[in-house]
Motif scaffolding. Structure first.
Motif, PDB file in Angstrom:
ATOM      1  N   ASN A   1     146.547 -12.049  49.357  1.00 27.95           N
ATOM      2  CA  ASN A   1     146.254 -11.897  50.785  1.00 27.95           C
ATOM      3  C   ASN A   1     145.432 -10.632  51.034  1.00 27.95           C
ATOM      4  O   ASN A   1     144.523 -10.628  51.880  1.00 27.95           O
ATOM      5  CB  ASN A   1     147.559 -11.842  51.570  1.00 27.95           C
ATOM      6  CG  ASN A   1     147.331 -11.545  53.043  1.00 27.95           C
ATOM      7  OD1 ASN A   1     146.719 -12.315  53.753  1.00 27.95           O
ATOM      8  ND2 ASN A   1     147.828 -10.391  53.488  1.00 27.95           N
ATOM      9  N   HIS A   2     145.733  -9.570  50.301  1.00 25.25           N
ATOM     10  CA  HIS A   2     144.992  -8.311  50.447  1.00 25.25           C
ATOM     11  C   HIS A   2     143.527  -8.510  50.036  1.00 25.25           C
ATOM     12  O   HIS A   2     142.613  -7.974  50.689  1.00 25.25           O
ATOM     13  CB  HIS A   2     145.635  -7.229  49.583  1.00 25.25           C
ATOM     14  CG  HIS A   2     145.047  -5.864  49.803  1.00 25.25           C
ATOM     15  ND1 HIS A   2     145.515  -4.998  50.755  1.00 25.25           N
ATOM     16  CD2 HIS A   2     144.004  -5.230  49.195  1.00 25.25           C
ATOM     17  CE1 HIS A   2     144.805  -3.879  50.734  1.00 25.25           C
ATOM     18  NE2 HIS A   2     143.880  -4.005  49.789  1.00 25.25           N
TER      19      HIS A   2
ATOM     20  N   LEU B   1     144.347 -16.941  42.859  1.00 26.98           N
ATOM     21  CA  LEU B   1     145.252 -17.251  43.962  1.00 26.98           C
ATOM     22  C   LEU B   1     144.612 -16.988  45.316  1.00 26.98           C
ATOM     23  O   LEU B   1     144.975 -17.628  46.314  1.00 26.98           O
ATOM     24  CB  LEU B   1     146.538 -16.423  43.839  1.00 26.98           C
ATOM     25  CG  LEU B   1     147.513 -16.780  42.721  1.00 26.98           C
ATOM     26  CD1 LEU B   1     148.780 -15.944  42.861  1.00 26.98           C
ATOM     27  CD2 LEU B   1     147.861 -18.258  42.727  1.00 26.98           C
ATOM     28  N   SER B   2     143.676 -16.069  45.353  1.00 30.31           N
ATOM     29  CA  SER B   2     143.044 -15.752  46.642  1.00 30.31           C
ATOM     30  C   SER B   2     142.105 -16.867  47.107  1.00 30.31           C
ATOM     31  O   SER B   2     141.848 -16.983  48.306  1.00 30.31           O
ATOM     32  CB  SER B   2     142.268 -14.434  46.537  1.00 30.31           C
ATOM     33  OG  SER B   2     141.159 -14.566  45.659  1.00 30.31           O
TER      34      SER B   2
ATOM     35  N   LEU C   1     141.467 -18.618  51.194  1.00 33.51           N
ATOM     36  CA  LEU C   1     140.258 -18.622  52.014  1.00 33.51           C
ATOM     37  C   LEU C   1     140.216 -19.851  52.915  1.00 33.51           C
ATOM     38  O   LEU C   1     139.603 -19.837  53.982  1.00 33.51           O
ATOM     39  CB  LEU C   1     139.013 -18.598  51.116  1.00 33.51           C
ATOM     40  CG  LEU C   1     138.772 -17.312  50.324  1.00 33.51           C
ATOM     41  CD1 LEU C   1     137.642 -17.523  49.324  1.00 33.51           C
ATOM     42  CD2 LEU C   1     138.462 -16.146  51.246  1.00 33.51           C
ATOM     43  N   VAL C   2     140.897 -20.911  52.477  1.00 27.46           N
ATOM     44  CA  VAL C   2     140.973 -22.140  53.267  1.00 27.46           C
ATOM     45  C   VAL C   2     142.040 -22.006  54.341  1.00 27.46           C
ATOM     46  O   VAL C   2     141.813 -22.305  55.511  1.00 27.46           O
ATOM     47  CB  VAL C   2     141.268 -23.358  52.358  1.00 27.46           C
ATOM     48  CG1 VAL C   2     141.398 -24.632  53.196  1.00 27.46           C
ATOM     49  CG2 VAL C   2     140.196 -23.500  51.294  1.00 27.46           C
ATOM     50  N   TYR C   3     143.230 -21.550  53.927  1.00 27.73           N
ATOM     51  CA  TYR C   3     144.330 -21.370  54.880  1.00 27.73           C
ATOM     52  C   TYR C   3     145.265 -20.306  54.321  1.00 27.73           C
ATOM     53  O   TYR C   3     145.876 -20.492  53.267  1.00 27.73           O
ATOM     54  CB  TYR C   3     145.083 -22.681  55.084  1.00 27.73           C
ATOM     55  CG  TYR C   3     146.149 -22.605  56.168  1.00 27.73           C
ATOM     56  CD1 TYR C   3     145.797 -22.503  57.508  1.00 27.73           C
ATOM     57  CD2 TYR C   3     147.501 -22.642  55.830  1.00 27.73           C
ATOM     58  CE1 TYR C   3     146.761 -22.432  58.497  1.00 27.73           C
ATOM     59  CE2 TYR C   3     148.471 -22.568  56.812  1.00 27.73           C
ATOM     60  CZ  TYR C   3     148.098 -22.468  58.140  1.00 27.73           C
ATOM     61  OH  TYR C   3     149.055 -22.388  59.121  1.00 27.73           O
ATOM     62  N   ASN C   4     145.349 -19.191  55.021  1.00 27.55           N
ATOM     63  CA  ASN C   4     146.081 -18.045  54.503  1.00 27.55           C
ATOM     64  C   ASN C   4     147.564 -18.124  54.874  1.00 27.55           C
ATOM     65  O   ASN C   4     147.977 -17.657  55.935  1.00 27.55           O
ATOM     66  CB  ASN C   4     145.470 -16.748  55.044  1.00 27.55           C
ATOM     67  CG  ASN C   4     145.974 -15.535  54.286  1.00 27.55           C
ATOM     68  OD1 ASN C   4     146.981 -15.577  53.593  1.00 27.55           O
ATOM     69  ND2 ASN C   4     145.249 -14.435  54.401  1.00 27.55           N
ATOM     70  N   ASP C   5     148.331 -18.718  53.976  1.00 25.36           N
ATOM     71  CA  ASP C   5     149.772 -18.846  54.185  1.00 25.36           C
ATOM     72  C   ASP C   5     150.430 -19.046  52.827  1.00 25.36           C
ATOM     73  O   ASP C   5     149.897 -19.761  51.978  1.00 25.36           O
ATOM     74  CB  ASP C   5     150.084 -20.031  55.096  1.00 25.36           C
ATOM     75  CG  ASP C   5     151.546 -20.080  55.496  1.00 25.36           C
ATOM     76  OD1 ASP C   5     152.338 -20.651  54.717  1.00 25.36           O
ATOM     77  OD2 ASP C   5     151.903 -19.558  56.559  1.00 25.36           O
TER      78      ASP C   5
END
Length: 213
Positions: free
Chosen positions: A58-59, A88-89, A93-97
């Protein structure tokens, strides 16, 4: 009349149509079980490593800052590639959850089902392919890892794909497929260093495959 029906049944069971039906049935059942477990758990994962991995990924997405070290482990962070975090990042980029990250892992594990079947069928025939798909697809341990986003679980579909490309390259005498196998194998190492234990056996098979090609 009864003997004729039995013979017809045997012919049908041994036919390609019946094999395709069984493969499709096992695939659908295996996929349904993985999606059910994901829904049942509501994508919630209680392992500390998963929370850490999501925070780092996420960072990367939020601030565009990339770590130079990978996840902490037996080798320490200095000797572990950060590619796992970068990988994993990408879905974030598509949906941050964090739940979407778990769903992404389910998708990877579903792709592994196809790879396992194709690998076993390529090497030993369609009967063995069906057995491998059934064991892999319906195993409780494999289903469990399908919705737990963890380094070894993310790595697994890639190492299976690597061996599939190796087998196809050997069968088709294709150097490009063997080169792709090497590339995917190296990616697998960067995702989790446990793949290093497979290097000797992989190199032996790779040398044999290149001689054949």
């Amino acid at each position: 009349m009864g003997r004729m029906q039995i013979n017809k049944l045997r012919t049908f069971i041994g036919s390609n149509r019946f094999h395709v039906f069984l493969v499709c049935f096992i695939l659908i059942l295996s996929i349904a079980l993985r999606l059910y477990k994901f829904i049942e758990s509501q994508g919630v994962q209680a392992l500390d490593d998963i929370s850490r991995d999501y925070i780092v990924a996420n960072h990367i997405v939020t601030y565009g800052e990339f770590p130079i070290n990978g996840p902490d482990g037996l080798l320490g962070t200095e000797l572990v590639s950060p590619l796992y975090f970068y990988f994993l990042s990408a879905p974030l980029l598509v949906y941050n959850d964090i739940k979407f990250l778990s769903l992404f892992n389910v998708f990877l594990q579903i792709l592994a089902l196809f790879s396992v079947y194709t690998l076993a069928r390529t090497l030993f025939g369609k009967g063995t392919g069906l057995i491998a798909l059934t064991v892999f697809g319906l195993s409780n341990a494999i289903i469990w890892q399908s919705y737990i986003t963890w380094q070894p679980h993310i790595m697994q579909p890639f190492i299976i794909l690597s061996y599939l490309l190796l087998a196809l390259g050997y069968k088709k005498k294709s150097t490009p497929l063997l080169i792709w196998s090497i590339a995917v194998f190296l990616v697998s190492i960067t995702l989790h260093y446990s793949v290093l234990a497979m290097v000797p056996a992989y190199l032996v098979l790779l040398i044999l495959a290149f001689r054949q090609a």
